[in-house]
Each structure stands twice: as structure tokens, then as C-alpha cells.
Design a protein around this motif. Structure first.
Motif, PDB file in Angstrom:
ATOM      1  N   PRO A  14     -35.805 -14.262  -9.170  1.00 20.39           N
ATOM      2  CA  PRO A  14     -36.310 -13.336 -10.195  1.00 20.39           C
ATOM      3  C   PRO A  14     -36.617 -14.028 -11.519  1.00 20.39           C
ATOM      4  O   PRO A  14     -37.603 -13.701 -12.188  1.00 20.39           O
ATOM      5  CB  PRO A  14     -35.166 -12.326 -10.340  1.00 20.39           C
ATOM      6  N   TRP A  15     -35.775 -15.000 -11.909  1.00 25.94           N
ATOM      7  CA  TRP A  15     -36.002 -15.688 -13.188  1.00 25.94           C
ATOM      8  C   TRP A  15     -37.168 -16.667 -13.109  1.00 25.94           C
ATOM      9  O   TRP A  15     -37.640 -17.141 -14.131  1.00 25.94           O
ATOM     10  CB  TRP A  15     -34.726 -16.401 -13.649  1.00 25.94           C
ATOM     11  N   GLY A  16     -37.616 -16.972 -11.899  1.00 27.96           N
ATOM     12  CA  GLY A  16     -38.817 -17.785 -11.739  1.00 27.96           C
ATOM     13  C   GLY A  16     -40.059 -16.918 -11.685  1.00 27.96           C
ATOM     14  O   GLY A  16     -41.110 -17.275 -12.242  1.00 27.96           O
ATOM     15  N   LYS A  17     -39.952 -15.775 -11.057  1.00 30.28           N
ATOM     16  CA  LYS A  17     -41.097 -14.869 -10.922  1.00 30.28           C
ATOM     17  C   LYS A  17     -41.525 -14.275 -12.258  1.00 30.28           C
ATOM     18  O   LYS A  17     -42.713 -14.095 -12.525  1.00 30.28           O
ATOM     19  CB  LYS A  17     -40.745 -13.733  -9.955  1.00 30.28           C
ATOM     20  N   ILE A  18     -40.550 -13.965 -13.104  1.00 29.69           N
ATOM     21  CA  ILE A  18     -40.868 -13.210 -14.317  1.00 29.69           C
ATOM     22  C   ILE A  18     -41.770 -13.984 -15.265  1.00 29.69           C
ATOM     23  O   ILE A  18     -42.639 -13.402 -15.927  1.00 29.69           O
ATOM     24  CB  ILE A  18     -39.576 -12.749 -15.039  1.00 29.69           C
ATOM     25  N   GLN A  19     -41.598 -15.293 -15.341  1.00 25.47           N
ATOM     26  CA  GLN A  19     -42.458 -16.065 -16.244  1.00 25.47           C
ATOM     27  C   GLN A  19     -43.926 -15.897 -15.874  1.00 25.47           C
ATOM     28  O   GLN A  19     -44.786 -15.774 -16.739  1.00 25.47           O
ATOM     29  CB  GLN A  19     -42.072 -17.544 -16.212  1.00 25.47           C
ATOM     30  N   TYR A  20     -44.217 -15.881 -14.574  1.00 25.02           N
ATOM     31  CA  TYR A  20     -45.602 -15.709 -14.147  1.00 25.02           C
ATOM     32  C   TYR A  20     -46.069 -14.264 -14.312  1.00 25.02           C
ATOM     33  O   TYR A  20     -47.243 -14.018 -14.600  1.00 25.02           O
ATOM     34  CB  TYR A  20     -45.768 -16.200 -12.705  1.00 25.02           C
ATOM     35  N   GLU A  21     -45.175 -13.310 -14.150  1.00 23.52           N
ATOM     36  CA  GLU A  21     -45.543 -11.919 -14.402  1.00 23.52           C
ATOM     37  C   GLU A  21     -46.000 -11.741 -15.854  1.00 23.52           C
ATOM     38  O   GLU A  21     -46.986 -11.057 -16.137  1.00 23.52           O
ATOM     39  CB  GLU A  21     -44.357 -10.994 -14.108  1.00 23.52           C
ATOM     40  N   LEU A 206     -36.120  -7.238 -12.717  1.00 22.15           N
ATOM     41  CA  LEU A 206     -37.406  -7.907 -12.924  1.00 22.15           C
ATOM     42  C   LEU A 206     -38.405  -6.976 -13.609  1.00 22.15           C
ATOM     43  O   LEU A 206     -39.070  -7.369 -14.579  1.00 22.15           O
ATOM     44  CB  LEU A 206     -37.963  -8.395 -11.591  1.00 22.15           C
ATOM     45  N   LYS A 207     -38.487  -5.742 -13.147  1.00 21.94           N
ATOM     46  CA  LYS A 207     -39.428  -4.780 -13.724  1.00 21.94           C
ATOM     47  C   LYS A 207     -39.077  -4.458 -15.169  1.00 21.94           C
ATOM     48  O   LYS A 207     -39.949  -4.488 -16.055  1.00 21.94           O
ATOM     49  CB  LYS A 207     -39.438  -3.496 -12.891  1.00 21.94           C
ATOM     50  N   LYS A 208     -37.817  -4.157 -15.425  1.00 27.05           N
ATOM     51  CA  LYS A 208     -37.415  -3.741 -16.772  1.00 27.05           C
ATOM     52  C   LYS A 208     -37.489  -4.899 -17.773  1.00 27.05           C
ATOM     53  O   LYS A 208     -37.911  -4.715 -18.917  1.00 27.05           O
ATOM     54  CB  LYS A 208     -36.003  -3.163 -16.744  1.00 27.05           C
ATOM     55  N   MET A 209     -37.085  -6.097 -17.349  1.00 27.44           N
ATOM     56  CA  MET A 209     -37.127  -7.224 -18.267  1.00 27.44           C
ATOM     57  C   MET A 209     -38.565  -7.662 -18.552  1.00 27.44           C
ATOM     58  O   MET A 209     -38.890  -8.044 -19.676  1.00 27.44           O
ATOM     59  CB  MET A 209     -36.299  -8.397 -17.729  1.00 27.44           C
ATOM     60  N   THR A 210     -39.432  -7.580 -17.551  1.00 24.77           N
ATOM     61  CA  THR A 210     -40.846  -7.878 -17.783  1.00 24.77           C
ATOM     62  C   THR A 210     -41.425  -6.900 -18.802  1.00 24.77           C
ATOM     63  O   THR A 210     -42.170  -7.288 -19.710  1.00 24.77           O
ATOM     64  CB  THR A 210     -41.648  -7.804 -16.470  1.00 24.77           C
ATOM     65  N   GLU A 211     -41.074  -5.634 -18.654  1.00 32.69           N
ATOM     66  CA  GLU A 211     -41.519  -4.611 -19.608  1.00 32.69           C
ATOM     67  C   GLU A 211     -41.041  -4.941 -21.021  1.00 32.69           C
ATOM     68  O   GLU A 211     -41.795  -4.825 -21.998  1.00 32.69           O
ATOM     69  CB  GLU A 211     -40.984  -3.246 -19.177  1.00 32.69           C
ATOM     70  N   MET A 212     -39.792  -5.370 -21.137  1.00 34.22           N
ATOM     71  CA  MET A 212     -39.228  -5.701 -22.443  1.00 34.22           C
ATOM     72  C   MET A 212     -39.897  -6.928 -23.040  1.00 34.22           C
ATOM     73  O   MET A 212     -40.252  -6.949 -24.230  1.00 34.22           O
ATOM     74  CB  MET A 212     -37.722  -5.943 -22.294  1.00 34.22           C
TER      75      MET A 212
END
Length: 236
Positions: A14-21, A206-212
Motif C-alpha cells: 500500500p505504501w508503494g501504490k499510494i505514491q503512484y496514485e 489506501l483510499k482515505k490516505m490518498t484522499e488526504m
């Protein structure tokens, strides 16, 4: 050398995916453009942009360039010598993400000059760079490594988990080297680099932190303390 397997494994977390999101969200407005992705790595950004743009990716590491069977963009093995083959003003957008840190400081201006040359008039250069302040905060809070933080504060080299050692540079220094106009800069990884990885596997994280992260990416002071900064420059 790049540890590709280690890097790919990180991107599955998840911590790798979020940077690209976050990065994809900041690039999603690009449509029907001719784009050069210099130092494209595994090609995740090129693949994303290739759905709606004409993308050329240049990468010096063969294993990274051909790590995935992507077909939405053109792949070229090499570095600056491949950029030099393009005519001036060939691209609407040039990407240079997480690259300049690993180039010798006295040679960065040469790279920027060549990337600027192949940009069309009013074309934009998208640079993702390490931010010294954010890296120091992560070293202290996430890694609990005060020694590393003190070395970063002195401007000394940092070592990436998957890449070679590099050095940070400021936005002011980037403007001086590139002789381009600052359009804007955005935050990437303001908060999630400061959280322990245990919480990042929870449902909906992942969803909530990406939103933030996206909620603050254009705001002060968040983009001045983020681990990475996404800088947009314009050729005049």
C-alpha cells in the motif's frame, strides 16, 4: 545498481501504490500531448499517460525498461544521448521524475538544458524531486534515525533502499539551473511517510490516505514539508 526486485515488491505494498496514485492524479489532466518520460524506470507513469497521449520513455536500465510488457508507449534504452537525437521543440511535456538527485551536481544543468531544448515553446517540464525538509522529518519520525537526519541537514548524500545514493536540491536551485519559469509545485507524501507501515495495511487506508494527500497537495505549508515535491516549470 538498482535493486529491481526489491523495488517491485515495494510497489506492491500500500505504501508503494499510494505514491503512484498521487502522481497519476496530478498528471491526469494531460490529454492528447506528445510526452517524453526521461528516466522512466519501470514505466508505470508512461503506461498511465500512454492511454491518452503519445509517450516516449527513455531509461538507461534495460531490466527496468522491459520489466513489464507495456504497449501504450515507445521504449528507448539509453540516457541523455538519446534525448540529443530529437529535434528541438519535439514535445509538449517532458517528465523527469526522481532522476536529478542521482546525477552529479555539476552535470545537472546540462541535463536540464537538453530537456528544455526538446520542449515546445510554452511546453512544461514536470520534475519530481526529493525535499530535504520532508526527508529529515521522515528520518526522525518514521525511521527514528537521528544520525541520518543530521547528515541530511548538512546536505550530505542520502541512500535509497532501491537506488544509488543521491543529493537533494532546492526549488530555487532548480530554477537557477533550468532558467525556466515556475508554474507551481505540489506535495507528494506529506503524511503517509510519517506513519508506521503497520497501519497502512488496514482496510480503506489506501483510499482515505490518498484522499488526504490530494486534499493538501496544493496547499501551504504541506507542500513545503512533503517528502517529495512535484515541480512544474514552463519554457518561455
Amino acid at each position: 545498481m538498482v535493486n529491481i526486485q526489491q523495488y517491485k515488491q515495494m510497489l506492491e505494498q500500500p505504501w508503494g501504490k499510494i505514491q503512484y496514485e498521487i502522481t497519476f492524479a496530478q498528471l491526469a489532466h494531460l490529454k492528447n500531448k506528445k510526452i517524453l518520460d526521461f528516466g522512466s524506470g519501470l514505466g508505470l507513469v508512461s503506461q498511465f499517460l500512454g492511454e491518452n497521449n503519445e509517450v516516449v520513455a527513455i531509461e538507461p536500465e534495460k531490466e527496468m525498461l522491459f520489466a513489464y510488457p507495456n504497449h501504450t508507449y515507445k521504449k528507448i534504452l539509453g540516457s541523455l544521448e538519446q534525448v540529443e537525437k530529437f529535434e528541438a521543440e519535439s514535445f509538449d511535456i517532458v517528465l523527469c521524475h526522481n532522476v536529478l538527485e542521482y546525477i552529479e551536481e555539476n552535470n545537472r544543468e546540462n541535463y536540464l538544458s537538453e530537456l528544455k531544448r526538446v520542449l515546445k515553446q510554452d511546453g512544461k517540464l514536470s520534475i519530481i524531486k526529493h525535499n530535504q525538509v520532508g526527508k529529515i522529518m521522515q528520518a526522525v519520525v518514521f525511521s527514528n534515525d537521528v544520525d541520518q537526519a543530521l547528515e541530511l541537514l548538512k546536505g550530505n548524500e542520502f541512500r535509497s533502499v532501491s537506488f544509488n545514493s543521491g543529493t537533494t536540491y532546492t526549488i530555487d536551485k532548480l530554477l537557477e539551473m533550468s532558467k525556466m519559469k515556475l508554474v507551481k509545485y505540489q506535495a507528494i507524501r506529506t503524511f503517509y511517510s510519517l506513519q508506521m507501515n503497520e497501519v497502512k495495511t488496514k482496510d480503506n487506508w489506501l483510499k482515505k490516505m490518498t484522499e488526504m494527500e490530494l486534499a493538501v497537495c496544493d496547499l501551504y505549508p504541506y507542500k513545503d514539508i512533503s517528502f517529495l515535491q512535484h515541480v512544474w516549470l514552463m519554457k518561455e
